[in-house]
Design a protein around this motif. Structure first.
Motif, short mmCIF file in Angstrom:
data_model
loop_
_atom_site.label_atom_id
_atom_site.label_comp_id
_atom_site.label_asym_id
_atom_site.label_seq_id
_atom_site.Cartn_x
_atom_site.Cartn_y
_atom_site.Cartn_z
N ALA A 75 113.10 67.90 58.94
CA ALA A 75 111.90 67.49 58.20
C ALA A 75 111.95 66.00 57.87
O ALA A 75 110.93 65.31 57.98
N ALA A 76 113.12 65.51 57.48
CA ALA A 76 113.25 64.08 57.19
C ALA A 76 112.99 63.24 58.43
O ALA A 76 112.38 62.17 58.36
N GLU A 77 113.43 63.72 59.58
CA GLU A 77 113.18 63.02 60.84
C GLU A 77 111.69 62.94 61.15
O GLU A 77 111.17 61.87 61.49
N VAL A 78 110.99 64.04 60.98
CA VAL A 78 109.56 64.07 61.29
C VAL A 78 108.78 63.22 60.29
O VAL A 78 107.91 62.43 60.68
N VAL A 79 109.09 63.34 59.02
CA VAL A 79 108.39 62.54 58.00
C VAL A 79 108.67 61.06 58.20
O VAL A 79 107.75 60.23 58.13
N GLY A 80 109.93 60.71 58.47
CA GLY A 80 110.26 59.31 58.71
C GLY A 80 109.55 58.75 59.92
O GLY A 80 109.05 57.61 59.91
N GLY A 81 109.48 59.53 60.99
CA GLY A 81 108.76 59.09 62.18
C GLY A 81 107.27 58.94 61.91
O GLY A 81 106.64 57.99 62.39
N ALA A 82 106.69 59.86 61.15
CA ALA A 82 105.27 59.78 60.83
C ALA A 82 104.96 58.55 59.99
O ALA A 82 103.97 57.85 60.23
N VAL A 83 105.82 58.26 59.02
CA VAL A 83 105.62 57.07 58.18
C VAL A 83 105.77 55.80 59.02
O VAL A 83 105.00 54.85 58.88
N ALA A 84 106.74 55.78 59.92
CA ALA A 84 106.93 54.60 60.78
C ALA A 84 105.72 54.38 61.68
O ALA A 84 105.26 53.23 61.83
N LEU A 85 105.18 55.44 62.25
CA LEU A 85 103.99 55.30 63.09
C LEU A 85 102.78 54.88 62.27
O LEU A 85 101.90 54.15 62.75
N ARG A 86 102.74 55.31 61.02
CA ARG A 86 101.66 54.89 60.12
C ARG A 86 101.76 53.39 59.84
O ARG A 86 100.76 52.66 59.89
N ILE A 87 102.97 52.92 59.55
CA ILE A 87 103.16 51.50 59.25
C ILE A 87 102.91 50.64 60.49
O ILE A 87 102.25 49.60 60.41
N LEU A 88 103.44 51.06 61.62
CA LEU A 88 103.33 50.24 62.83
C LEU A 88 101.94 50.25 63.45
O LEU A 88 101.44 49.21 63.87
N PHE A 89 101.33 51.43 63.54
CA PHE A 89 100.08 51.56 64.30
C PHE A 89 98.91 52.07 63.48
O PHE A 89 97.81 52.21 64.01
N GLY A 90 99.12 52.40 62.22
CA GLY A 90 98.03 52.89 61.38
C GLY A 90 97.59 54.31 61.70
O GLY A 90 96.48 54.71 61.35
N LEU A 91 98.45 55.09 62.36
CA LEU A 91 98.10 56.47 62.69
C LEU A 91 98.11 57.33 61.43
O LEU A 91 98.91 57.10 60.52
N PRO A 92 97.27 58.36 61.37
CA PRO A 92 97.35 59.31 60.25
C PRO A 92 98.71 60.00 60.24
O PRO A 92 99.33 60.20 61.29
N LEU A 93 99.16 60.36 59.04
CA LEU A 93 100.50 60.95 58.91
C LEU A 93 100.63 62.25 59.70
O LEU A 93 101.67 62.51 60.30
N LEU A 94 99.59 63.07 59.70
CA LEU A 94 99.67 64.34 60.43
C LEU A 94 99.85 64.09 61.92
O LEU A 94 100.70 64.71 62.57
#
Length: 146
Positions: A49-68
Motif C-alpha cells: 500500500a505504501a508503494e502504491v500511495v507513494g507512486g500515486a503521489v509522485a505521479l501527482r507531483i510530477l504530472f498532475g495526475l489524479p491520485l486514483l
C-alpha cells in the motif's frame, strides 16, 4: 527494521539450515504460528500500500495526475515487473530494474549541474526549518553550554 530481520534470518539459515518460518514452526503451536502468519501478511499489505500511495503521489507531483489514476498506474507497473520476474527469470528482472535506476540517475544528472537558484522567502524559511536543530529536541537542555 526489515533489514535487521533479513540479516538475522540469514544468520539463522546459515547456522541451523532452516528458514525462519520452519524454525518458528518447530518452536510454537499452531494458533501462535497463525498469528505470526497473519502479521506477516499485514506487513506485506502495508508495504504494498505504501508503494502504491507513494507512486500515486509522485505521479501527482510530477504530472498532475489524479491520485486514483496514479495508484492504478503504479499498481499496473508493479504487476508488470512481477510478471517479468515470474516469466523471464531473475536475470532479466534485475536488468529491467537496473535500467529503471539508470533512467532515474540520468534524470538527476542534469539537475545536479544546474546553477543554484536564489532562495525566495518561503523556500528560505523551509530550509531553515529543516537545517537548524530545534532547541527543544536535541541536544537535551541538560547539555546546554554554560
Amino acid at each position: 527494521m526489515a533489514g535487521l530481520v533479513q540479516y538475522l534470518s540469514a544468520k539463522l539459515g546459515l547456522v541451523t539450515g532452516r528458514s525462519l518460518p520452519s524454525a518458528i514452526g518447530r518452536q510454537m503451536n499452531r494458533p501462535l504460528r497463525l498469528v505470526f502468519w497473519v502479521q506477516a501478511e499485514l506487513v506485506a499489505v502495508a508495504t504494498d500500500a505504501a508503494e502504491v500511495v507513494g507512486g500515486a503521489v509522485a505521479l501527482r507531483i510530477l504530472f498532475g495526475l489524479p491520485l486514483l489514476l496514479g495508484g492504478i498506474i503504479t499498481g499496473v507497473v508493479s504487476l508488470l515487473l512481477l510478471a517479468i520476474q515470474d516469466r523471464r527469470g531473475q536475470i532479466i528482472f534485475e536488468r529491467v530494474i537496473t535500467g529503471l535506476l539508470l533512467v532515474i540517475a540520468i534524470g538527476f544528472a542534469p539537475a545536479s549541474s544546474l546553477p543554484r537558484r536564489r532562495r525566495t522567502p518561503c523556500s528560505a524559511a523551509w530550509y531553515r526549518a529543516f537545517a537548524e536543530p530545534k532547541a527543544c529536541c536535541w541536544p537535551p537542555p541538560s547539555w546546554a553550554r554554560r
